[in-house]
Scaffold this motif. Structure first.
Motif, short mmCIF file in Angstrom:
data_model
loop_
_atom_site.label_atom_id
_atom_site.label_comp_id
_atom_site.label_asym_id
_atom_site.label_seq_id
_atom_site.Cartn_x
_atom_site.Cartn_y
_atom_site.Cartn_z
N ALA A 40 -0.06 -2.01 3.06
CA ALA A 40 -0.26 -2.19 1.70
C ALA A 40 -0.61 -1.03 1.19
O ALA A 40 -0.79 -1.05 -0.14
N LEU A 41 -0.92 0.01 1.82
CA LEU A 41 -1.28 1.23 1.24
C LEU A 41 -2.66 1.35 0.63
O LEU A 41 -2.83 1.94 -0.70
N ASN A 42 -3.60 0.54 1.11
CA ASN A 42 -4.86 0.80 0.74
C ASN A 42 -5.40 2.20 0.66
O ASN A 42 -5.20 3.07 1.67
N THR A 43 -5.63 2.75 -0.74
CA THR A 43 -5.91 4.19 -1.08
C THR A 43 -7.05 4.68 -0.14
O THR A 43 -7.12 5.66 0.70
N ARG A 44 -8.18 3.71 -0.09
CA ARG A 44 -9.42 4.37 0.33
C ARG A 44 -9.17 4.51 2.12
O ARG A 44 -9.62 5.37 2.74
N LEU A 45 -8.35 3.49 2.55
CA LEU A 45 -8.10 3.49 3.99
C LEU A 45 -7.39 4.88 4.42
O LEU A 45 -7.77 5.45 5.48
N ILE A 46 -6.38 4.88 3.50
CA ILE A 46 -5.15 5.94 3.90
C ILE A 46 -5.91 7.21 3.77
O ILE A 46 -5.65 8.23 4.61
N ASN A 47 -6.75 7.53 2.66
CA ASN A 47 -7.49 8.91 2.61
C ASN A 47 -8.60 9.05 3.89
O ASN A 47 -8.85 10.16 4.27
N PHE A 48 -8.95 7.86 4.59
CA PHE A 48 -9.76 8.09 5.49
C PHE A 48 -9.04 8.52 6.74
O PHE A 48 -9.26 9.27 7.59
N ARG A 50 -5.88 9.79 6.84
CA ARG A 50 -5.10 10.96 6.92
C ARG A 50 -6.06 12.33 7.16
O ARG A 50 -5.34 13.51 7.52
N ASP A 51 -7.33 12.17 7.38
CA ASP A 51 -8.16 13.12 7.81
C ASP A 51 -7.77 13.69 9.42
O ASP A 51 -7.30 12.72 10.11
#
Length: 556
Positions: A40-48, A50-51
């Protein structure tokens, strides 16, 4: 997917974890909804995720074996979830991986010889690499080009099916078409990847390695990239295959799988499904390999050695069976040789036909047909051989089967003595003290006989041969005609609809659904079944009510 209404929808468990101050990656991997949130491309999860630090931890779950005393979720759950996160194909996560040399080195460290190669983690590794091939083709191919040892490491681990699938896609012998295709294939040809694969027949004794190496080579023959098509069909490559197959110290699996490659070279469509062919027809990045006369001649050079292996007279092993014993059993390698001969005859090469006649190959396999009366795999291939000969345009091949191989005489003798022999000199013996069973090739004989009759209508050679044999005329009139009438399934009255009698199509045809059935008669039959008590009495009222409702809403 549901809409998130402020004040009404509950917070995601993943967001709850992300709201904490000191959470770890393991906390997220232990949450059941993490994959759904990734998709679902959860923004907060993806940003975490991708590190670089988190991507490295995910990779370590995939490529590093865990101690046996570790927690179960560390052994099974975390590697699985880590793999699923990558194959969700989130672009920023994959970008972090392919653009960092250290992370790519960590991923492909799984292939190093001193690294353990468990099949579970190998499956996860293969999924991640294939995902990169699909979504990040150019960066991945550039990395592999700059590290050519990766190809040799993949070949060394070819016995693992997941690694084999990676290698198939890497050399372009799969349904996927990569960008910059031609350049990649030329580079693989330059490092001699096909030679590395075929040499596994010589360097390994594992049957799994031989099977997977043959699978890759067969995939190349079915739809070869242009740079590899010429090489794999060359006489020198075919000679290399047979050289490994005929080495005295090699197991029989080398011969079996080498012949599988040769069969695929002769008939690339042989083992490919219709849906696979339909998909292939839409692609344009490769060419179907067809056997050239030079390729066929390269195979014929080894035909004499192959036929020597068909000889069962010197074998002494005995295999007990439920009906008696085999002395010796035919064996998978001999069966594969017969299949190879069958395909060789089907390509219409006059040179191959003459060579098979000169070496007595056709007569030999027909003898095996009758010596092993319960090997239906053998019977299938020999029937194909006989039909190929009879349908040939070459009169000398037809005459060879009818006269020198005495096909009609052998059929009549088998019909006369249809019980399994108790002669101790035979290859297949019946058990002592038991009634010998009937031989198992009668159905194949019937089909061959019907094919003879069919072809006799248009071929004078076959027609005259059958007319000159009085035993054939009598057997045809008294036995074959009656057998065909009994075995005509369209005349069976076993409760099938009467329309089945004149159908020439399979029941799976689309127009089968359009057939008009007598629904009124079917409803009447159901009513009669209830009337005579075929169904329980408590169901009668319900059925009658249902029928009345149907009568009200339907017009027959």
């Amino acid at each position: 997917m549901f809409w998130h209404v402020p004040g009404l929808s509950a917070a995601s468990p993943v967001d709850t974890i992300l709201d904490k101050e000191n959470f770890k990656l393991e906390d997220l991997l232990d949450e059941d909804e993490i994959i759904q949130e990734c998709k679902a491309l959860n923004t907060r999860l993806i940003n975490f995720l991708r590190d670089k630090v988190q991507v490295e931890l995910l990779l370590r779950y995939i490529v590093e074996e865990t101690p046996d005393d570790a927690e179960k979720k560390r052994i099974f759950r975390f590697p699985f979830i880590a793999c699923e996160i990558f194959i969700c194909e989130v672009d920023v996560i994959l970008k972090t991986l392919v653009e960092d040399e250290d992370l790519m080195n960590l991923l492909f460290s799984f292939l190093k010889p001193d690294h353990p190669h468990g099949t579970l983690l190998a499956g996860y590794f293969g999924k991640v690499v294939i995902c990169l091939m699909m979504r990040k083709t150019l960066p991945l191919m550039n990395y592999v080009k700059s590290h050519p040892e990766i190809v040799s490491q993949l070949v060394d681990l070819i016995g693992i099916t997941s690694i084999m699938e990676v290698l198939i896609r890497l050399i372009g012998a799969d349904e996927t078409m990569y960008s910059s295709y031609a350049d990649s294939m030329q580079w693989l040809d330059d490092i001699q990847v096909l030679e590395m694969i075929v040499d596994k027949f010589s360097s390994s004794d594992s049957a799994e390695v031989h099977a997977n190496a043959a699978e890759i080579l067969c995939a190349v023959t079915r739809y070869a990239p242009p740079a590899l098509a010429t090489k794999i069909s060359s006489p020198s490559f075919v000679g290399r295959l047979f050289h490994h197959a005929f080495e005295d110290s090699r197991p029989k699996s080398v011969l079996v799988h080498s012949l599988s490659v040769c069969i695929s070279l002769l008939d690339p469509k042989r083992l490919v499904s219709a849906s696979y062919q339909a998909f292939r027809s839409q692609l344009s990045h490769g060419t179907l390999v067809t056997a050239s006369p030079e390729t066929v001649n390269g195979m014929l050079d080894s035909l004499g050695d192959l036929l020597k292996l068909l000889d069962v007279s010197s074998a002494e092993n005995i295999l007990p069976t439920t009906y008696g014993s085999l002395q010796p059993p035919l064996g998978k390698h001999r069966l594969k040789i017969v299949e190879f001969i069958s395909v060789l005859l089907s390509i219409g090469s006059e040179v191959a036909e003459m060579r098979l006649i000169d070496l007595g190959a056709i007569k030999h396999v027909i003898n095996l047909f009758f010596e092993y009366p319960f090997n239906n795999f053998l019977h299938h291939h020999v029937e194909n051989i006989i039909v190929s000969c009879l349908e040939s345009k070459q009169d000398h091949l037809i005459a060879h089967v009818l006269d020198e191989c005495e096909l009609v005489t052998r059929i009549l003798e088998a019909e006369k003595n249809s019980a399994l022999s108790i002669d101790l000199t035979k290859r297949t013996l019946s058990s002592e003290g038991r009634t010998p069973p009937r031989v198992g090739f009668v159905g194949h004989i019937t089909r061959i006989a019907n094919k003879l009759i069919q072809l006799a209508n248009s071929n004078s050679t076959i027609q005259s041969h059958l007319q000159q044999n009085s035993g054939w005329t009598e057997w045809h009139a008294s036995i074959l005609t009656k057998r065909n009438a009994v075995e005509n399934v369209y005349q069976w009255a076993c409760g099938r609809p009467t329309s089945m009698q004149d159908r020439g199509r399979d029941s799976d045809d689309e127009d089968f659904r359009d057939r008009d059935y007598d629904v009124a008669a079917l409803a009447s039959n159901l009513s009669q079944a209830f009337k005579y008590g075929i169904y329980p009495s408590e169901d009668v009222d319900e059925a009658q009510a249902s029928q009345e409702r149907d009568d009200e809403g339907c017009v027959f």
